[in-house]
Design a protein around this motif. Structure first.
Motif, PDB file in Angstrom:
ATOM      1  N   PHE A  20      -6.418   1.439  -4.453  1.00  0.00           N
ATOM      2  CA  PHE A  20      -7.536   1.941  -3.656  1.00  0.00           C
ATOM      3  C   PHE A  20      -7.090   2.267  -2.233  1.00  0.00           C
ATOM      4  O   PHE A  20      -7.354   3.362  -1.731  1.00  0.00           O
ATOM      5  CB  PHE A  20      -8.673   0.906  -3.634  1.00  0.00           C
ATOM      6  N   THR A  21      -6.413   1.345  -1.577  1.00  0.00           N
ATOM      7  CA  THR A  21      -5.950   1.614  -0.210  1.00  0.00           C
ATOM      8  C   THR A  21      -4.878   2.698  -0.195  1.00  0.00           C
ATOM      9  O   THR A  21      -4.782   3.453   0.770  1.00  0.00           O
ATOM     10  CB  THR A  21      -5.428   0.335   0.469  1.00  0.00           C
ATOM     11  N   GLY A  22      -4.088   2.781  -1.260  1.00  0.00           N
ATOM     12  CA  GLY A  22      -3.093   3.842  -1.350  1.00  0.00           C
ATOM     13  C   GLY A  22      -3.719   5.214  -1.431  1.00  0.00           C
ATOM     14  O   GLY A  22      -3.233   6.177  -0.838  1.00  0.00           O
TER      15      GLY A  22
ATOM     16  N   GLN B 217       4.703   5.824  -4.528  1.00  0.00           N
ATOM     17  CA  GLN B 217       5.323   5.565  -5.822  1.00  0.00           C
ATOM     18  C   GLN B 217       6.812   5.267  -5.696  1.00  0.00           C
ATOM     19  O   GLN B 217       7.656   5.946  -6.280  1.00  0.00           O
ATOM     20  CB  GLN B 217       5.063   6.715  -6.785  1.00  0.00           C
ATOM     21  N   CYS B 218       7.106   4.259  -4.909  1.00  0.00           N
ATOM     22  CA  CYS B 218       8.489   3.812  -4.758  1.00  0.00           C
ATOM     23  C   CYS B 218       8.493   2.294  -4.662  1.00  0.00           C
ATOM     24  O   CYS B 218       7.433   1.675  -4.551  1.00  0.00           O
ATOM     25  CB  CYS B 218       9.141   4.472  -3.547  1.00  0.00           C
ATOM     26  N   PRO B 219       9.654   1.674  -4.700  1.00  0.00           N
ATOM     27  CA  PRO B 219       9.709   0.207  -4.682  1.00  0.00           C
ATOM     28  C   PRO B 219       9.156  -0.393  -3.390  1.00  0.00           C
ATOM     29  O   PRO B 219       9.283   0.176  -2.305  1.00  0.00           O
ATOM     30  CB  PRO B 219      11.200  -0.101  -4.821  1.00  0.00           C
ATOM     31  N   LEU B 220       8.578  -1.550  -3.518  1.00  0.00           N
ATOM     32  CA  LEU B 220       8.001  -2.289  -2.401  1.00  0.00           C
ATOM     33  C   LEU B 220       9.048  -2.620  -1.331  1.00  0.00           C
ATOM     34  O   LEU B 220       8.760  -2.566  -0.138  1.00  0.00           O
ATOM     35  CB  LEU B 220       7.380  -3.579  -2.947  1.00  0.00           C
ATOM     36  N   THR B 221      10.246  -2.930  -1.754  1.00  0.00           N
ATOM     37  CA  THR B 221      11.292  -3.348  -0.811  1.00  0.00           C
ATOM     38  C   THR B 221      11.700  -2.249   0.164  1.00  0.00           C
ATOM     39  O   THR B 221      12.246  -2.551   1.218  1.00  0.00           O
ATOM     40  CB  THR B 221      12.540  -3.847  -1.563  1.00  0.00           C
ATOM     41  N   VAL B 222      11.428  -0.999  -0.181  1.00  0.00           N
ATOM     42  CA  VAL B 222      11.738   0.109   0.726  1.00  0.00           C
ATOM     43  C   VAL B 222      11.012  -0.067   2.060  1.00  0.00           C
ATOM     44  O   VAL B 222      11.556   0.225   3.124  1.00  0.00           O
ATOM     45  CB  VAL B 222      11.363   1.466   0.071  1.00  0.00           C
TER      46      VAL B 222
ATOM     47  N   THR C  74       0.833  -1.203   0.000  1.00  0.00           N
ATOM     48  CA  THR C  74       0.000   0.000   0.000  1.00  0.00           C
ATOM     49  C   THR C  74       0.872   1.260   0.000  1.00  0.00           C
ATOM     50  O   THR C  74       0.642   2.183  -0.788  1.00  0.00           O
ATOM     51  CB  THR C  74      -0.934   0.003   1.214  1.00  0.00           C
ATOM     52  N   PHE C  75       1.874   1.300   0.867  1.00  0.00           N
ATOM     53  CA  PHE C  75       2.760   2.464   0.907  1.00  0.00           C
ATOM     54  C   PHE C  75       3.564   2.596  -0.384  1.00  0.00           C
ATOM     55  O   PHE C  75       3.831   3.707  -0.848  1.00  0.00           O
ATOM     56  CB  PHE C  75       3.699   2.398   2.106  1.00  0.00           C
ATOM     57  N   ALA C  76       3.968   1.483  -0.967  1.00  0.00           N
ATOM     58  CA  ALA C  76       4.729   1.533  -2.217  1.00  0.00           C
ATOM     59  C   ALA C  76       3.898   2.156  -3.333  1.00  0.00           C
ATOM     60  O   ALA C  76       4.403   2.976  -4.102  1.00  0.00           O
ATOM     61  CB  ALA C  76       5.183   0.138  -2.609  1.00  0.00           C
ATOM     62  N   VAL C  77       2.633   1.799  -3.397  1.00  0.00           N
ATOM     63  CA  VAL C  77       1.749   2.379  -4.419  1.00  0.00           C
ATOM     64  C   VAL C  77       1.470   3.841  -4.097  1.00  0.00           C
ATOM     65  O   VAL C  77       1.527   4.704  -4.963  1.00  0.00           O
ATOM     66  CB  VAL C  77       0.439   1.574  -4.522  1.00  0.00           C
TER      67      VAL C  77
END
Length: 147
Positions: free
Chosen positions: A139-141, A73-78, A67-70
């Protein structure tokens, strides 16, 4: 419990520093790790099952990470790598290695199997969330855009 949650937040943010995450994402990484640890504590208190608690905590960490990655707008691994830090069975890995050096193979088997099971449960939870369609996280983002 409050002390554990504060420790989870600090540990997650500290690991974010080591992982070279940008400062603007420290709060989100801390929220991810703390939320995962909170779910772990709640499920463990309810069921007394470490594997079940790890599974649901990893589900929460992965869901928030995606959700935070979306949203940001940054990579999921962050968010995922620092966020999963409180759940990693580091003590189990340490004790397994220590008991190998001490030739206590009965304890190696017990601790090693527990550690491997925990790692597999975390990987399974990550795999389940990664297969969900991206529209859910858009949606959650959008709901979390204010954060």
């Amino acid at each position: 419990m409050i002390l554990q949650l504060i420790s989870a937040f600090i540990g997650t943010v500290a690991f974010s520093v080591l992982f070279n995450v940008r400062k603007k994402y420290f709060l989100y990484c801390g929220i991810t790790g703390t939320s995962g640890w909170f779910v772990y504590l709640m499920v463990y208190d309810f069921t007394s099952g470490k594997m079940i608690a790890n599974f649901f905590a990893a589900i929460m960490v992965m869901f928030l990470s995606r959700t935070f990655a979306v949203s940001k707008q940054c990579p999921l691994t962050v968010f995922l790598i620092p966020g999963i830090f409180p759940l990693v069975p580091g003590a189990g890995i340490y004790y397994t290695a220590y008991e190998i050096t001490q030739s206590q193979f009965d304890k190696v088997l017990m601790n090693g199997m527990d550690t491997i099971q925990t790692a597999v449960v975390i990987a399974l939870a990550i795999s389940i969330i990664i297969t969900l369609p991206p529209v859910i996280f858009r949606f959650t983002g959008k709901l979390l855009k204010w954060l």
